[in-house]
Design a protein around this motif. Structure first.
Motif, PDB file in Angstrom:
ATOM      1  N   ILE A   2       0.992  -1.199  -0.034  1.00 13.45           N
ATOM      2  CA  ILE A   2      -0.070  -0.077   0.125  1.00 13.45           C
ATOM      3  C   ILE A   2       1.000   1.100  -0.200  1.00 13.45           C
ATOM      4  CG2 ILE A   2      -1.685   1.191   1.340  1.00 13.45           C
ATOM      5  CD1 ILE A   2      -2.528  -1.309   2.619  1.00 13.45           C
ATOM      6  N   VAL A   3       0.566   2.091  -0.888  1.00 18.88           N
ATOM      7  CA  VAL A   3       1.325   3.489  -0.977  1.00 18.88           C
ATOM      8  C   VAL A   3       0.406   4.704  -0.845  1.00 18.88           C
ATOM      9  CG1 VAL A   3       3.020   4.801  -2.240  1.00 18.88           C
ATOM     10  CG2 VAL A   3       3.040   2.433  -2.434  1.00 18.88           C
ATOM     11  N   ASP A   4       0.557   5.366   0.306  1.00 17.86           N
ATOM     12  CA  ASP A   4      -0.553   6.354   0.491  1.00 17.86           C
ATOM     13  C   ASP A   4       0.172   7.261   1.494  1.00 17.86           C
ATOM     14  OD1 ASP A   4      -2.855   7.999   1.774  1.00 17.86           O
ATOM     15  OD2 ASP A   4      -3.813   6.992   0.046  1.00 17.86           O
ATOM     16  N   ASP A   5      -0.031   8.596   1.521  1.00 10.97           N
ATOM     17  CA  ASP A   5       0.739   9.522   2.539  1.00 10.97           C
ATOM     18  C   ASP A   5      -0.043   9.633   3.712  1.00 10.97           C
ATOM     19  OD1 ASP A   5      -1.084  11.085   0.953  1.00 10.97           O
ATOM     20  OD2 ASP A   5      -0.232  12.911   1.270  1.00 10.97           O
ATOM     21  N   GLU A   7      -1.397   7.907   6.852  1.00  6.42           N
ATOM     22  CA  GLU A   7      -1.138   6.627   7.617  1.00  6.42           C
ATOM     23  C   GLU A   7      -2.515   5.914   8.016  1.00  6.42           C
ATOM     24  OE1 GLU A   7       1.112   5.129  11.813  1.00  6.42           O
ATOM     25  OE2 GLU A   7       1.107   7.204  11.077  1.00  6.42           O
ATOM     26  N   ARG A  10      -3.862   3.991   5.198  1.00  7.37           N
ATOM     27  CA  ARG A  10      -2.869   2.802   4.910  1.00  7.37           C
ATOM     28  C   ARG A  10      -3.364   1.629   5.825  1.00  7.37           C
ATOM     29  NH1 ARG A  10       1.779   6.190   4.976  1.00  7.37           N
ATOM     30  NH2 ARG A  10       2.571   5.068   6.951  1.00  7.37           N
ATOM     31  N   ARG A  11      -3.467   2.272   7.190  1.00  6.16           N
ATOM     32  CA  ARG A  11      -3.588   1.192   8.245  1.00  6.16           C
ATOM     33  C   ARG A  11      -5.318   0.682   8.162  1.00  6.16           C
ATOM     34  NH1 ARG A  11      -0.500  -1.339   8.617  1.00  6.16           N
ATOM     35  NH2 ARG A  11      -1.783  -2.560  10.097  1.00  6.16           N
ATOM     36  N   ALA A  14      -4.980  -1.848   4.972  1.00  4.89           N
ATOM     37  CA  ALA A  14      -4.245  -3.017   5.487  1.00  4.89           C
ATOM     38  C   ALA A  14      -5.105  -3.994   6.378  1.00  4.89           C
ATOM     39  CB  ALA A  14      -2.905  -2.535   6.364  1.00  4.89           C
ATOM     40  N   VAL A  25      -0.507  -7.939   3.661  1.00  3.75           N
ATOM     41  CA  VAL A  25      -0.004  -6.655   3.362  1.00  3.75           C
ATOM     42  C   VAL A  25       1.720  -6.916   3.711  1.00  3.75           C
ATOM     43  CG1 VAL A  25       0.379  -4.140   3.730  1.00  3.75           C
ATOM     44  CG2 VAL A  25      -1.826  -5.073   3.510  1.00  3.75           C
ATOM     45  N   GLU A  28       4.380  -1.086   3.144  1.00  3.81           N
ATOM     46  CA  GLU A  28       3.577   0.371   3.250  1.00  3.81           C
ATOM     47  C   GLU A  28       4.617   1.196   2.795  1.00  3.81           C
ATOM     48  OE1 GLU A  28       1.091   1.123   6.480  1.00  3.81           O
ATOM     49  OE2 GLU A  28       0.545  -0.990   6.769  1.00  3.81           O
ATOM     50  N   GLY A  30       4.692   6.108   2.225  1.00  3.32           N
ATOM     51  CA  GLY A  30       3.946   7.302   2.150  1.00  3.32           C
ATOM     52  C   GLY A  30       4.353   8.182   1.173  1.00  3.32           C
ATOM     53  N   ASP A  50      -2.007   5.549  -4.249  1.00  2.00           N
ATOM     54  CA  ASP A  50      -2.768   6.743  -4.266  1.00  2.00           C
ATOM     55  C   ASP A  50      -2.049   7.660  -5.290  1.00  2.00           C
ATOM     56  OD1 ASP A  50      -4.510   8.986  -3.759  1.00  2.00           O
ATOM     57  OD2 ASP A  50      -3.028   9.436  -1.748  1.00  2.00           O
TER      58      ASP A  50
END
Length: 207
Positions: A2-5, A7, A10-11, A14, A25, A28, A30, A50
């Motif tokens: 997962i790539v997202d700035d 948190e 992302r959590r 996940a 997962v 991760e 960001g 993202d």
């Protein structure tokens, strides 16, 4: 992966993925730089990316990873319901473009489908994309047109395989491809399209 700035985002994703059967997962990130570095290390089967990141875009990651990890498939998860963003994502090799309004369970379904080799599009994006094309069957191969016509006749995959003299897996591959080209998600949508266009200028092909 997962790539997202954010948190929290992302959590949340996940947790959904880790609760789903057969998926976990593995990493991760960001940022673009962190995403490319970690992807190269863990070699994920699927990346959920993202579009908006602090040091670039998800498209940057897709382009970088596509060269280094050709077997890794990518899903764009974004809040931007935008034609240009969709086009850029598909050009960069994304297998799916999903809006963040999607429900958690649906994210797991998309990840599983993309891991299985399918290409998906968000329903609203599909509707708008189809509206912008005069003939959604324009890019279909002759074999895909035959399969589409037989779907419209209500045939099962096995019946289509028998009619065309090919393996059932070949039929499934044709269906996956024609759904993607037409901007559809389900077989039933293809059947409905044929039913609604029987009197149109579209000409199905037969043996």
């Amino acid at each position: 992966m997962i790539v997202d700035d954010h948190e929290v985002v992302r959590r949340g994703i996940a947790e959904v993925i880790d609760r789903a059967d057969g998926m976990t997962v593995v990493a991760e990130a960001g940022t673009v730089a962190e995403g490319v570095r970690r992807a190269t290390l863990v070699r994920p089967q699927v990346m959920l990316v993202d579009l908006q990141l602090p040091d670039g875009t998800g498209i940057d990651i897709l382009r970088a990873v596509r060269t280094a990890l050709p077997d890794t498939r990518a899903i764009v998860l974004t809040s931007f319901d935008d034609d240009d963003a969709l086009a850029a994502a598909l050009e960069a090799g994304a297998a799916a473009y999903v809006l963040k309004t999607v429900r958690g369970a649906e994210i797991a379904d998309v990840v599983r489908s993309v891991a299985a080799g399918r290409t998906l599009l968000d329903e609203r994006t599909v509707t708008r994309r189809r509206a912008g094309h005069d003939d959604p069957t324009a890019d279909l191969t002759p074999s895909e047109r035959k399969v589409l016509d037989l779907i419209g006749e209500g045939m099962s995959n096995r019946e289509i395989a028998e009619r065309l003299g090919v393996a059932e897996k070949t039929v499934k591959n044709h269906i996956t491809s024609l759904l993607s080209k037409m901007g559809l998600q389900r077989r039933t949508q293809a059947a409905a399209w044929v039913a609604g266009h029987k009197r149109s200028s579209w000409k199905p092909e037969h043996d």
